[in-house]
Design an enzyme around this catalytic site. Structure first.
Site, PDB file in Angstrom:
ATOM      1  N   ARG A  98       0.956  -1.294  -0.005  1.00  0.00           N
ATOM      2  CA  ARG A  98      -0.059  -0.055  -0.140  1.00  0.00           C
ATOM      3  C   ARG A  98       0.836   1.245  -0.026  1.00  0.00           C
ATOM      4  O   ARG A  98       0.551   2.278  -0.614  1.00  0.00           O
ATOM      5  CB  ARG A  98      -0.876   0.010   1.250  1.00  0.00           C
ATOM      6  N   LYS A 150      -2.809   6.511   1.461  1.00  0.00           N
ATOM      7  CA  LYS A 150      -2.655   6.896   2.846  1.00  0.00           C
ATOM      8  C   LYS A 150      -1.642   8.063   2.803  1.00  0.00           C
ATOM      9  O   LYS A 150      -0.485   8.323   3.702  1.00  0.00           O
ATOM     10  CB  LYS A 150      -2.202   5.980   3.753  1.00  0.00           C
ATOM     11  N   GLU A 207     -16.072   7.077   4.236  1.00  0.00           N
ATOM     12  CA  GLU A 207     -15.422   6.352   5.408  1.00  0.00           C
ATOM     13  C   GLU A 207     -15.486   7.330   6.630  1.00  0.00           C
ATOM     14  O   GLU A 207     -15.693   8.255   6.237  1.00  0.00           O
ATOM     15  CB  GLU A 207     -14.010   5.861   4.878  1.00  0.00           C
TER      16      GLU A 207
HETATM   17  C1  COI Z   1      -4.482   3.494  11.361  1.00  0.00           C
HETATM   18  O1  COI Z   1      -5.562   2.825  11.715  1.00  0.00           O
HETATM   19  O2  COI Z   1      -3.466   2.641  11.563  1.00  0.00           O
HETATM   20  C2  COI Z   1      -4.616   4.807  10.991  1.00  0.00           C
HETATM   21  O3  COI Z   1      -3.513   5.134  10.248  1.00  0.00           O
HETATM   22  C3  COI Z   1      -5.387   5.748  11.497  1.00  0.00           C
HETATM   23  C4  COI Z   1      -4.908   6.886  12.258  1.00  0.00           C
HETATM   24  C5  COI Z   1      -6.035   7.862  12.082  1.00  0.00           C
HETATM   25  C6  COI Z   1      -4.510   6.643  13.657  1.00  0.00           C
END
Ligand code: COI
Length: 448
Positions: free
Chosen positions: A165, A294, A330
């Site tokens: 990813r 991301k 989401e």
């Molecule tokens: C995760 O779930 O690891 C994320 O990257 C979300 C983050 C906002 C804590």
């Protein structure tokens, strides 16, 4: 660094093993899956920022084992990193707790990452003109390491999925990325270097390690069991940043890949069921944008809506598509699922939704349990009519939704806890992640 305290909570099940406190190699490990390139080299580096500490180390010799790596703070009031980390697992929540080491690897214009290594956790130095600071050229990942009940092994969950990813996100953001092998090796090395923050183990205070009766009692009392089964994990945060200086708009000339870790508990303070508000004015992503990767900017973009929602007492925000303002996308920090008549549905991946690894795993778990799963457009009306609603993500794991508020209408689900389907999925997934059940999916990677 946290100061450990003497605890009377000695578990009778553990044998004292004084020699381990001092001579245990922090970093010897093996993987049950062959993800380790034998040519990779992980080393413990002196950190320029840790002037008060001296780090003595022998570097690994290639392959996947660090033969010896003892990092000792020279300041006598500082702590040896082989000491037990003192963590209140009941109240830790989800916040940064500084650990001992981070992994850093750089890449310049040739696009190849190399010479990665561990260094003491600390601040990093970047140019004020760094691409990540000026133009948001940055990506991150989130992963978790769980200790197994045997207290000796640590499990990673599908680390290669995060590596892939990150590579996909890097392509979208015009960044070079570490190979899957480099990524996984870096994660393993960082987790093992910080294993005292997650392992359930017997660790002893050097000051008490004398064989007098009095000190033996103190020694007994200074043993801990961390973390209690089912509580807490080591959150792993890999970062990829454009750290080279650039002024005109263009990809940065240098990149840094960094991995740090922090012990964490529940993401949501609420405990179990969360309360979401559906947001129809602010949007998280647009077609053709970066919502499906991301990148750090996606998270900055949701802070406004999230803080308004939190000020009103909601746990988080559920976003709708920006075109029709009708379909679920989401939550700021996780993916969303609904359950209706035993059918599980979640918004399909089409560029505006993060392809969550927990999301994908939960769909596979559901199918393996004989449940019907649909990836499709899910309307806000269906959400309000659902039998169960739950969120998935690395940080949130599987979190049941207790209520949804949409245009001043509030709908509640269950009784403030898991519904039957989300409970089943949560239990199957987390048992596998923690090594409590057989990993038929071959998703876990064992570090010992
Ligand atoms: C995760 O779930 O690891 C994320 O990257 C979300 C983050 C906002 C804590």
């Amino acid at each position: 660094m946290e100061r450990a305290a003497i605890s009377p909570s000695l578990s009778q099940n553990y044998l004292l093993c004084p020699s381990r406190a001092f001579t245990t190699s922090l970093h010897s490990f093996s993987s049950t899956r062959n993800l380790s390139p034998s040519s990779s080299s992980i080393k413990l580096q002196h950190s320029s920022s840790s002037s008060s500490s001296s780090v003595s180390s022998k570097f690994i010799n290639g392959g996947n084992s660090l033969t010896q790596c003892n990092a000792v703070l020279s300041n006598s009031s500082s702590r040896d990193v082989s000491e037990l980390a003192d963590i209140d697992w009941d109240n830790i929540g989800f916040g940064l707790k500084q650990t001992d080491y981070m992994y850093v690897m750089k890449c310049d214009l040739d696009g190849e990452f190399s010479n990665g290594g561990l260094q003491r956790f600390g601040n990093i130095e970047v140019s004020p003109s760094a691409g990540v600071l000026n133009y948001g050229q940055g990506l991150f990942e989130g992963m978790k390491a769980y200790r197994k009940e045997d207290g000796k092994n640590i499990l990673l969950f599908r680390p290669e999925e995060n590596a892939i990813r990150m590579r996909n996100g890097a392509e979208r953001m015009c960044m070079p990325a570490p190979t899957v092998e480099q990524f996984v090796e870096a994660v393993k090395a960082t987790v093992l270097a910080n294993k005292r923050w997650v392992l359930n183990d017997i660790l002893l205070f050097p000051g008490y390690a004398k064989e007098t009766t009095k000190n033996y009692v103190l020694l007994m009392m200074s043993c801990f069991q961390i973390p209690p089964a089912g509580k807490g994990s080591l959150y792993i945060r890999p970062l990829l940043m454009g750290t080279g200086a650039i002024l005109g708009l263009a990809p940065a000339p240098e990149y840094t890949f960094l991995v740090y870790v922090s012990p964490v508990g529940n993401y949501f303070k609420e405990g179990v069921a969360i309360n979401l508000i559906v947001e129809s004015e602010f949007h998280r992503a647009t077609p053709g944008g970066t919502g499906g990767v991301k990148t750090i900017g996606n998270y900055a973009a949701v802070l406004k809506a999230q803080s308004i929602a939190k000020a009103k007492g909601y746990s988080d925000v559920l976003y709708l598509d920006c075109v029709y303002k009708r379909y679920l996308e989401e939550v700021s920090s996780c993916n969303i699922f609904i359950v209706k008549d035993n059918v599980i549905s979640t918004p399909e991946i089409k560029g505006t939704i993060l392809p969550g690894i927990t999301r994908k795993s939960i769909m596979d778990v559901a199918i393996s349990q004989g449940l019907q799963v649909e990836e499709r457009n899910v309307t806000v009306d269906e959400l309000l009519e659902a039998d169960e609603v739950f969120c998935t993500g690395t940080a949130v794991v599987v979190s049941p939704v207790g209520s949804i508020t949409y245009k001043d209408k509030r709908v509640s689900y269950g009784e403030g806890s898991f519904g039957p389907i989300s409970k089943q999925l949560y239990t199957v997934l987390t048992s596998l992640q923690m090594g409590l059940s057989e990993d038929k999916m071959k998703w876990t990677v064992n570090l010992s």
